[in-house]
Design a protein around this motif. Structure first.
Motif, short mmCIF file in Angstrom:
data_model
loop_
_atom_site.label_atom_id
_atom_site.label_comp_id
_atom_site.label_asym_id
_atom_site.label_seq_id
_atom_site.Cartn_x
_atom_site.Cartn_y
_atom_site.Cartn_z
N THR A 20 0.83 -1.21 0.00
CA THR A 20 0.00 0.00 0.00
C THR A 20 0.87 1.26 0.00
OG1 THR A 20 -0.22 0.09 2.43
CG2 THR A 20 -1.86 -1.19 1.21
N TRP A 23 1.75 1.69 -3.63
CA TRP A 23 0.59 2.19 -4.38
C TRP A 23 0.25 3.62 -3.99
CZ3 TRP A 23 -1.98 -3.13 -3.47
CH2 TRP A 23 -1.68 -3.98 -4.55
N GLN A 236 0.66 -8.60 -2.97
CA GLN A 236 -0.76 -8.77 -2.70
C GLN A 236 -1.22 -10.19 -3.01
OE1 GLN A 236 -4.33 -6.17 -4.17
NE2 GLN A 236 -4.18 -7.91 -5.57
N LEU A 252 -5.27 -3.36 2.79
CA LEU A 252 -5.12 -2.72 1.48
C LEU A 252 -5.75 -1.32 1.46
CD1 LEU A 252 -5.84 -5.80 -0.81
CD2 LEU A 252 -3.64 -4.69 -0.45
N SER A 253 -6.71 -1.07 2.37
CA SER A 253 -7.33 0.26 2.42
C SER A 253 -6.34 1.33 2.85
CB SER A 253 -8.53 0.25 3.37
OG SER A 253 -8.11 0.17 4.73
N GLU A 255 -3.86 2.11 1.40
CA GLU A 255 -3.41 2.79 0.18
C GLU A 255 -3.86 4.24 0.16
OE1 GLU A 255 -4.14 2.45 -4.67
OE2 GLU A 255 -4.86 0.88 -3.32
#
Length: 310
Positions: A20, A23, A236, A252-253, A255
């Motif tokens: 993350t 990203w 991932q 993943l949130s 990010e």
């Protein structure tokens, strides 16, 4: 990948955070790239390069473990992921960046329900509560403009479609990891996404001129292909073989958090109370998912797919 089963689950969760961060920084990189390359060509070039790099690195593994079923599974992952990016990009053209980022992040809520359908793992109140907290935090982090009202029009609808497809991709990575080597699947996923991007670009967009590929653009595309694709997606997909999707989607949130933090550091965006509260809600969501049982706190890895050995 038998040896990877012996690695503690916490390591994979930490690696998801690393993904993350990559990203989050890619948002800054993409800021300049999208002004030069149209969406389909950007995705096509990015994932063709990423796929060829990963294929070169894993050639012996891919040749040894190749099967039509693995190829089909990887191609399906590529279709889902490309379609998600495509819908998200179309949505961005018809709504604000903040609303686009927020609605995309609703996959946090979608994933537990999809995993219930696919794997018969019913979400608990803790799964759903953590997801709702994360989405609320992402709203505060993402939607900061005074004119960013949440109305559901074409752009918002396409963005929600993208969120659904991202959730489907996450769930199917976990599902297919039971039967296939996840790194081999990632190779096929990248090559499929790249092919789809080039075909869509050639069909509906103006091809980029060679003069557009300045050293700066090449460097940005190299980052997107190597780090934001090979490294981050590799992390991932491998981690989803060992971390339950409901938990993984919350990690993943982050990010969105790192995207804002890099914007603060590199573009001078101001951190206010709204952002602090948003960050805090996302952090609390992850703590809830880690502290309270996913179901009955089953033996480690039982709720996560068991990775196919090789």
């Amino acid at each position: 990948m038998t040896a990877l089963k012996n690695i503690p689950t916490g390591v994979y969760k930490t690696l998801l955070v690393v993904a993350t961060i990559i990203w989050g920084f890619s948002f800054v990189v993409m800021k300049d790239v999208v002004g030069v390359l149209s969406p389909a060509w950007l995705l096509g070039i990015r994932f063709v390069v990423a796929g060829l790099i990963l294929l070169a690195v894993l050639w012996r593994r891919v040749r040894r473990l190749f099967s039509r079923k693995a190829l089909a599974a990887g191609a399906l992952l590529g279709v889902f992921d490309f379609a998600a990016f495509w819908a998200q990009t179309i949505g961005l053209d018809h709504t604000t960046p903040g609303v686009n980022a927020f609605l995309t992040a609703t996959y946090c809520v979608i994933v537990p329900f999809l995993w219930w359908v696919i794997a018969r793992k019913r979400p608990t109140v803790f799964n759903l509560g953590a997801a709702v907290l994360a989405v609320a935090g992402i709203w505060l982090v993402s939607v900061t403009g005074t004119g960013e009202a949440l109305t559901i029009g074409f752009g918002e609808g396409m963005t929600l479609l993208g969120a659904l497809l991202f959730a489907v991709h996450i769930v199917f990575v976990s599902k297919f990891a039971r039967e296939h080597d996840v790194l081999v699947l990632t190779v096929f996923q990248f090559l499929t996404e790249g092919a789809l991007g080039c075909v869509m670009g050639a069909s509906f967009e103006t091809p980029p001129l060679l003069s557009a590929f300045t050293p700066e653009l090449v460097a940005s595309m190299a980052f997107l292909a190597v780090f934001a694709s090979v490294v981050a997606f590799g992390i991932q997909n491998v981690s989803l073989a060992y971390v339950p999707p409901s938990q993984a989607s919350l990690f993943l949130s982050l990010e969105s958090v790192f995207g804002v933090l890099f914007s603060v550091m590199l573009y001078g965006e101001q951190i206010g109370l709204r952002l602090v509260i948003g960050f805090a809600l996302i952090f609390v969501a992850i703590v809830v998912s880690e502290t309270f049982p996913l179901k009955r706190r089953e033996p480690q890895g039982e709720d996560a797919p068991s990775q196919a050995t090789s």
